[in-house]
Design a protein around this motif. Structure first.
Motif, PDB file in Angstrom:
ATOM      1  N   ARG A 138      47.628  20.047 -12.152  1.00 55.87           N
ATOM      2  CA  ARG A 138      47.958  21.091 -13.126  1.00 55.87           C
ATOM      3  C   ARG A 138      49.441  21.491 -13.018  1.00 55.87           C
TER       4      ARG A 138
ATOM      5  N   SER B  22      51.208  32.955 -21.201  1.00 53.26           N
ATOM      6  CA  SER B  22      50.272  32.319 -20.274  1.00 53.26           C
ATOM      7  C   SER B  22      50.537  32.677 -18.821  1.00 53.26           C
TER       8      SER B  22
ATOM      9  N   ASP C  80      42.601  28.544 -13.960  1.00 50.19           N
ATOM     10  CA  ASP C  80      41.756  27.710 -14.824  1.00 50.19           C
ATOM     11  C   ASP C  80      42.203  27.707 -16.273  1.00 50.19           C
ATOM     12  N   ASP C  81      43.293  28.401 -16.604  1.00 52.92           N
ATOM     13  CA  ASP C  81      43.710  28.481 -18.002  1.00 52.92           C
ATOM     14  C   ASP C  81      44.166  27.120 -18.516  1.00 52.92           C
ATOM     15  N   CYS C  82      44.044  26.929 -19.833  1.00 53.18           N
ATOM     16  CA  CYS C  82      44.483  25.685 -20.467  1.00 53.18           C
ATOM     17  C   CYS C  82      46.004  25.596 -20.461  1.00 53.18           C
TER      18      CYS C  82
END
Length: 363
Positions: free
Chosen positions: A223, A345, A333-335
Motif C-alpha cells: 500500500r 484521505s 484500509d482506505d482505498c
C-alpha cells in the motif's frame, strides 16, 4: 512476522543539512550543543559514499569525521557529520585544515574494520596502523600528508587523505529518534546552529527517518509503495523539494510491479523482505526502503528524502507530519485516493490541512 501496531505519534529522527560560516566547522556546533546540555563530544568515523570516475567502480566508500554529542548519561543526542553532496557554497581551492581528513577504500567491508579498530583522534600518520597490523604491514606515508595501509603484496587496503575545499563546514545534523514531540529539542538544536551563524546550503535537504516496525507486512508495504508511486510527484510539489538536491528519484517501476504481484502480497514478512532485497532498492531515491529491507540494527527505518533544507522548526515538523499521515494511511484500509482527494484521505490536523490545501491551489 507481522507489523507492529501503529504508534501515535510516530517515532522518528531528523537529518538536517546545514553549513557553518567560514572559519567555523561542524565540530563547533557539536561542542556548543554539548556545552548547553552538560554533555560531551566523541569524535567518530561516519560512512559516506560518492560516485567514482574509475571504470568498473561505481562508488568510492569513504569515512568522514563525525562528532557525536552525548548527554550526561552517555546517551546520543545528535551527530554532526559531513555530507559530500554539499558543495556549491564552498571554496574548493581552500587548503585542508590541520587534522581534517577522510579515509577511502573500494570496499566498505575494509572501512568497517577501520571503524572498529582505528582511532580517529590518533596522529594522522598512525590512524591506519591498527588496520595495517591486521595484515602484518606498516602504513606507507606519501606526499601531501596522505597515508595508506597495504597488504603484504603492497596492494592498497585503505587510504587516508587530508580533505581540502572547506569540507569542515558542511554539517548534517542527525538527531536521535524522538518517541514524543520533537519540537522543543529541534528548536534548541537549531538555535545553537543559528547562534553560530550556520545557514541552509544551496543543495540542502531535510531527511526524516520513521520507525519502520509498523510497516513490516507485505500488505502494508504494498500500500505504501503504491501510494508513493501514485502521489510522489504531488508530495514533492507540496513540500517544495529543493531542485538543487541530488540523489533523488521516483519509486522504481520494478518495486511497483513487485509489491503489486500476487506472490508478494501472499508472502509472510520474511519472504516479502527477501523479495524486496532481491529488487535492489536504492538509498538514493525520494523514499528510501533500504534500511527496512535489510532491517539494519538500530536503523530499521523508512526514510523520506524529499523535504527541502530548512532551519524553521515548524516547517520541518509540518512536512514530517505530512509523511506521517501517509504512513498512517498505509497501515489502514482506505482505498487508494486519486490526486483530487489526496488531502481528504490523510489524517491531518485542521491547521496542517489548511496549509496543504493552500499549496495545492497554488500548484
Amino acid at each position: 512476522m507481522t507489523a507492529t501496531p501503529c504508534p501515535r505519534p510516530w517515532k522518528k529522527g531528523f537529518e538536517i543539512e546545514l553549513l557553518a560560516p567560514p572559519g567555523r566547522s561542524r565540530k563547533d556546533l557539536a561542542d556548543t550543543i554539548a556545552a548547553r546540555i552538560g554533555g560531551t563530544v566523541r569524535v567518530c568515523f561516519y560512512p559516506q559514499s560518492e560516485p567514482s570516475l574509475v571504470p568498473d567502480l561505481p562508488v568510492f566508500e569513504t569515512l568522514v569525521l563525525g562528532f557525536e554529542i552525548l548527554d550526561p548519561a552517555g546517551e546520543r543526542v545528535a551527530l554532526c557529520v559531513d555530507d559530500l553532496t554539499l558543495r556549491a557554497d564552498l571554496n574548493r581551492n581552500a587548503p585542508a585544515r590541520p587534522g581534517w581528513y577522510r579515509v577511502l577504500s573500494d570496499d566498505a567491508r575494509l572501512l568497517a574494520l577501520v571503524e572498529r579498530h582505528c582511532d580517529p583522534q590518533a596522529p594522522l600518520e598512525q590512524v591506519l596502523q591498527p588496520l595495517a597490523d591486521l595484515f602484518g604491514t606498516r602504513v606507507e606515508l606519501t606526499e601531501g600528508g596522505m597515508s595508506k595501509a597495504v597488504d603484504h603484496l603492497a596492494r592498497s587496503i585503505a587510504m587516508l587523505a587530508p580533505i581540502p575545499g572547506e569540507r569542515e563546514r558542511p554539517c548534517e545534523l542527525i538527531t536521535a529518534p524522538f518517541a514524543d514531540d520533537p519540537g522543543p529539542a529541534l528548536a534548541a538544536l537549531l538555535a545553537d546552529a543559528r547562534a553560530l551563524g550556520f545557514t541552509v546550503p544551496v543543495e540542502a535537504a531535510v531527511h526524516v527517518h520513521y520507525d519502520a516496525a509498523p510497516l513490516r507486512s507485505a500488505r502494508t508495504l504494498s500500500r505504501l509503495v503504491t501510494f508513493l508511486a501514485r502521489h510522489g510527484s504531488q508530495l514533492r510539489n507540496l513540500v517544495g523539494t529543493n531542485p538543487h538536491c541530488v540523489r533523488l528519484g521516483p519509486v522504481a517501476d520494478t518495486l511497483v510491479d513487485l509489491v503489486g504481484s500476487e506472490a508478494f502480497l501472499a508472502a509472510d514478512w520474511d519472504d516479502a523482505r527477501a523479495m524486496l532485497i532481491a529488487a535492489k532498492p536504492t538509498k538514493y531515491a525520494d523514499f528510501n526502503l533500504l534500511n527496512l529491507a535489510h532491517e539494519l540494527p538500530g536503523k530499521t527505518t523508512f526514510e523520506a528524502r524529499i523535504f527541502p533544507g530548512s532551519m524553521a522548526v515548524e516547517d520541518i515538523l509540518r512536512n514530517a507530519r505530512l509523511m506521517e499521515a501517509v504512513l498512517v494511511w498505509a497501515v489502514g484500509d482506505d482505498c487508494l485516493p486519486d490526486d483530487a482527494d489526496l488531502m481528504a484521505s490523510l489524517a491531518l490536523s485542521p491547521a496542517d490541512r489548511t496549509v496543504w490545501a493552500s499549496r495545492t491551489v497554488q500548484a
